[in-house]
Design a protein around this motif. Structure first.
Motif, mmCIF file in Angstrom:
data_model
loop_
_atom_site.group_PDB
_atom_site.id
_atom_site.type_symbol
_atom_site.label_atom_id
_atom_site.label_comp_id
_atom_site.label_asym_id
_atom_site.label_seq_id
_atom_site.Cartn_x
_atom_site.Cartn_y
_atom_site.Cartn_z
ATOM 1 N N TYR A 155 0.663 -1.112 0.002
ATOM 2 C CA TYR A 155 0.172 -0.049 0.085
ATOM 3 C C TYR A 155 0.996 1.149 0.061
ATOM 4 C CZ TYR A 155 -3.186 3.674 2.058
ATOM 5 O OH TYR A 155 -3.934 4.599 2.252
ATOM 6 N N MET A 156 1.964 1.375 0.938
ATOM 7 C CA MET A 156 2.573 2.572 1.140
ATOM 8 C C MET A 156 3.955 2.454 1.278
ATOM 9 S SD MET A 156 1.726 5.693 0.497
ATOM 10 C CE MET A 156 -0.141 5.674 1.163
ATOM 11 N N GLY A 157 4.407 1.078 1.920
ATOM 12 C CA GLY A 157 5.853 1.030 2.252
ATOM 13 C C GLY A 157 6.848 1.136 1.036
ATOM 14 N N ARG A 158 6.386 0.826 -0.230
ATOM 15 C CA ARG A 158 7.326 0.970 -1.326
ATOM 16 C C ARG A 158 7.770 2.174 -1.787
ATOM 17 N NH1 ARG A 158 3.066 -0.955 -6.404
ATOM 18 N NH2 ARG A 158 1.208 -0.563 -5.382
ATOM 19 N N TRP A 159 6.843 3.331 -1.313
ATOM 20 C CA TRP A 159 6.989 4.652 -1.497
ATOM 21 C C TRP A 159 7.888 5.172 -0.442
ATOM 22 C CZ3 TRP A 159 6.277 3.669 -6.040
ATOM 23 C CH2 TRP A 159 5.033 3.170 -6.699
ATOM 24 N N SER A 160 7.565 4.508 0.859
ATOM 25 C CA SER A 160 8.314 5.189 2.069
ATOM 26 C C SER A 160 9.662 4.698 1.887
ATOM 27 C CB SER A 160 7.472 4.389 3.332
ATOM 28 O OG SER A 160 8.037 3.188 3.549
ATOM 29 N N ARG A 161 9.952 3.581 1.357
ATOM 30 C CA ARG A 161 11.595 3.414 0.880
ATOM 31 C C ARG A 161 12.196 4.316 0.223
ATOM 32 N NH1 ARG A 161 9.568 -2.002 0.940
ATOM 33 N NH2 ARG A 161 9.337 -1.893 -1.445
ATOM 34 N N LEU A 162 11.626 4.857 -0.920
ATOM 35 C CA LEU A 162 12.062 6.006 -1.734
ATOM 36 C C LEU A 162 12.302 7.213 -0.827
ATOM 37 C CD1 LEU A 162 10.207 5.540 -4.962
ATOM 38 C CD2 LEU A 162 12.280 4.735 -4.592
ATOM 39 N N VAL A 163 11.218 7.727 -0.079
ATOM 40 C CA VAL A 163 11.394 8.632 0.623
ATOM 41 C C VAL A 163 12.540 8.918 1.826
ATOM 42 C CG1 VAL A 163 10.300 10.300 2.215
ATOM 43 C CG2 VAL A 163 9.049 9.362 0.396
ATOM 44 N N ALA A 164 12.707 7.507 2.450
ATOM 45 C CA ALA A 164 13.683 7.392 3.197
ATOM 46 C C ALA A 164 15.203 7.669 2.764
ATOM 47 C CB ALA A 164 13.658 6.109 3.861
ATOM 48 N N GLY A 182 9.920 8.246 10.704
ATOM 49 C CA GLY A 182 9.398 8.380 9.303
ATOM 50 C C GLY A 182 8.068 7.939 9.235
ATOM 51 N N LEU A 183 7.154 8.859 8.770
ATOM 52 C CA LEU A 183 5.783 8.722 8.487
ATOM 53 C C LEU A 183 5.032 8.059 9.606
ATOM 54 C CD1 LEU A 183 6.486 6.856 4.907
ATOM 55 C CD2 LEU A 183 6.001 9.626 5.530
ATOM 56 N N TYR A 200 10.069 12.909 9.012
ATOM 57 C CA TYR A 200 9.238 13.253 7.728
ATOM 58 C C TYR A 200 7.932 12.763 7.851
ATOM 59 C CZ TYR A 200 11.137 8.763 6.097
ATOM 60 O OH TYR A 200 11.429 7.573 6.122
ATOM 61 N N VAL A 201 6.924 13.463 7.230
ATOM 62 C CA VAL A 201 5.758 13.089 7.159
ATOM 63 C C VAL A 201 4.984 13.431 5.700
ATOM 64 C CG1 VAL A 201 5.230 13.258 9.671
ATOM 65 C CG2 VAL A 201 4.714 15.298 7.997
ATOM 66 N N TRP A 202 3.955 12.556 5.399
ATOM 67 C CA TRP A 202 3.479 13.059 4.121
ATOM 68 C C TRP A 202 2.613 14.177 4.189
ATOM 69 C CZ3 TRP A 202 5.518 10.219 0.708
ATOM 70 C CH2 TRP A 202 5.642 8.629 0.858
ATOM 71 N N ASP A 203 2.849 14.814 2.910
ATOM 72 C CA ASP A 203 1.903 16.172 2.746
ATOM 73 C C ASP A 203 0.436 15.587 2.425
ATOM 74 O OD1 ASP A 203 1.068 18.727 2.176
ATOM 75 O OD2 ASP A 203 2.255 18.744 0.401
ATOM 76 N N TYR A 204 -0.150 15.317 3.261
ATOM 77 C CA TYR A 204 -1.581 14.834 3.010
ATOM 78 C C TYR A 204 -2.490 16.025 2.339
ATOM 79 C CZ TYR A 204 -0.645 10.578 6.077
ATOM 80 O OH TYR A 204 0.016 9.687 6.514
ATOM 81 N N SER A 205 -2.176 16.928 2.693
ATOM 82 C CA SER A 205 -3.200 18.300 2.114
ATOM 83 C C SER A 205 -3.283 18.413 0.523
ATOM 84 C CB SER A 205 -2.853 19.575 3.002
ATOM 85 O OG SER A 205 -1.697 19.957 2.683
ATOM 86 N N GLY A 206 -2.057 18.133 0.079
ATOM 87 C CA GLY A 206 -2.223 18.323 -1.436
ATOM 88 C C GLY A 206 -0.840 17.723 -2.133
ATOM 89 N N GLY A 207 -0.018 17.018 -1.427
ATOM 90 C CA GLY A 207 0.916 16.489 -2.092
ATOM 91 C C GLY A 207 1.078 14.947 -2.578
ATOM 92 N N MET A 208 0.016 14.399 -2.128
ATOM 93 C CA MET A 208 0.071 13.012 -2.084
ATOM 94 C C MET A 208 -0.967 12.583 -3.349
ATOM 95 S SD MET A 208 1.972 11.499 -0.140
ATOM 96 C CE MET A 208 1.277 9.767 0.207
#
Length: 278
Positions: free
Chosen positions: A18-27, A109-110, A141-149
């Protein structure tokens, strides 16, 4: 609360798709931005499936790196994949099982926005990093839920169009912390100095619509939790609306992006604050 019921994370495999594959890139991008040297003692608070812990262990040449999380299921996944010297333990971010000034760097992270008291968690992280010249580093770091996801913004727009009550579950509405000014206020409130906030953006390209949609059927996390409450016909309507909303290339792939807000600060010498943050 209904919203909190959907915030439970437990199964590492489901989260990874769901989200982990993208969290590795951000890390990886986060650690490049952080620029910490080798031989340091690291603490990863709310480490989840260990994406950030593993990146620290593999890239930063740490002296030690300890990942802490409340979910034993997540830690089982983390321990199976993270390289040495990473190790893990079940713990609460609001009461870290670490003595004062035991670490050089505390990261997260997240996870911060899912904690019941983010300010207390950051103050606790500040407690366990060293003070003195240069200070210990506290960063997250946290996701930019308001407009960046792209993924979640598209999902909730489609869900709310069909069911206005879904707006209460939208992370962009629920997590006002996940913006630069509120993050900065939390860091400064914990007594940290030299606070810097930066945007980190990564591509999130899905092979096709099934690759995008099927993780929403896991029932884990706010959006999948909402999907799990829907009757089959309502779920199908949401699936079709989301399929129409996202951009699709001729080969069927779906190019989206995800943005995170990263923040860092240092623990100043005791003389600069009067007393160490607790």
């Amino acid at each position: 609360m209904r919203e909190q019921r959907f915030d439970v994370w437990a199964a590492g495999d489901a989260y990874d798709r769901y989200m982990g594959r993208w969290s590795r890139l951000v890390a990886g991008e986060f650690l490049t931005w952080l620029g910490a040297g080798g031989g340091l003692r690291w603490l990863d608070v709310g480490c989840g499936t260990g994406a950030l812990t593993a990146a620290v262990a593999g890239r930063c040449h740490p002296r030690t790196v300890l990942g802490l999380d409340r979910s034993a299921g997540f830690l089982a996944s983390a321990g199976a994949t993270a390289p040495a010297p990473a190790h893990f333990a079940v713990a609460d971010a609001l009461s870290l099982p670490v003595r004062d000034e035991a670490c050089d760097v505390a990261v997260s992270g997240l996870a911060l926005n899912f904690l019941p008291d983010p300010g207390a968690a950051v103050a606790e992280a500040a407690r366990v990093v060293r003070q003195g010249r240069g200070g210990g580093l506290v960063a997250a770091y946290v996701w930019d839920y308001s407009g960046g996801m792209g993924l979640l913004n598209s999902f909730w727009a489609a869900a709310v169009a069909l069911d206005p009550s879904a707006a209460a579950l939208d992370e962009g509405r629920r997590f006002p912390l996940c913006r630069p000014d509120p993050l900065r206020a939390v860091w400064e409130g914990a007594g940290l100095a030299d606070v810097v906030v930066a945007a980190i953006e990564v591509p999130t390209v899905f092979a096709g619509f099934a690759d995008l949609w099927e993780p929403f059927l896991s029932g884990q996390g706010p959006a999948p939790g909402y999907v799990a409450t829907l009757a089959p016909a309502a779920r199908d309507r949401l699936r079709d609306a989301l399929g129409r909303a996202v951009p699709t290339r001729p080969d069927g792939s779906i190019p989206l992006t995800a943005r995170a807000w990263a923040i860092r600060g240092t623990r100043p010498p005791r003389a600069a604050t009067g007393r160490a943050p607790r």
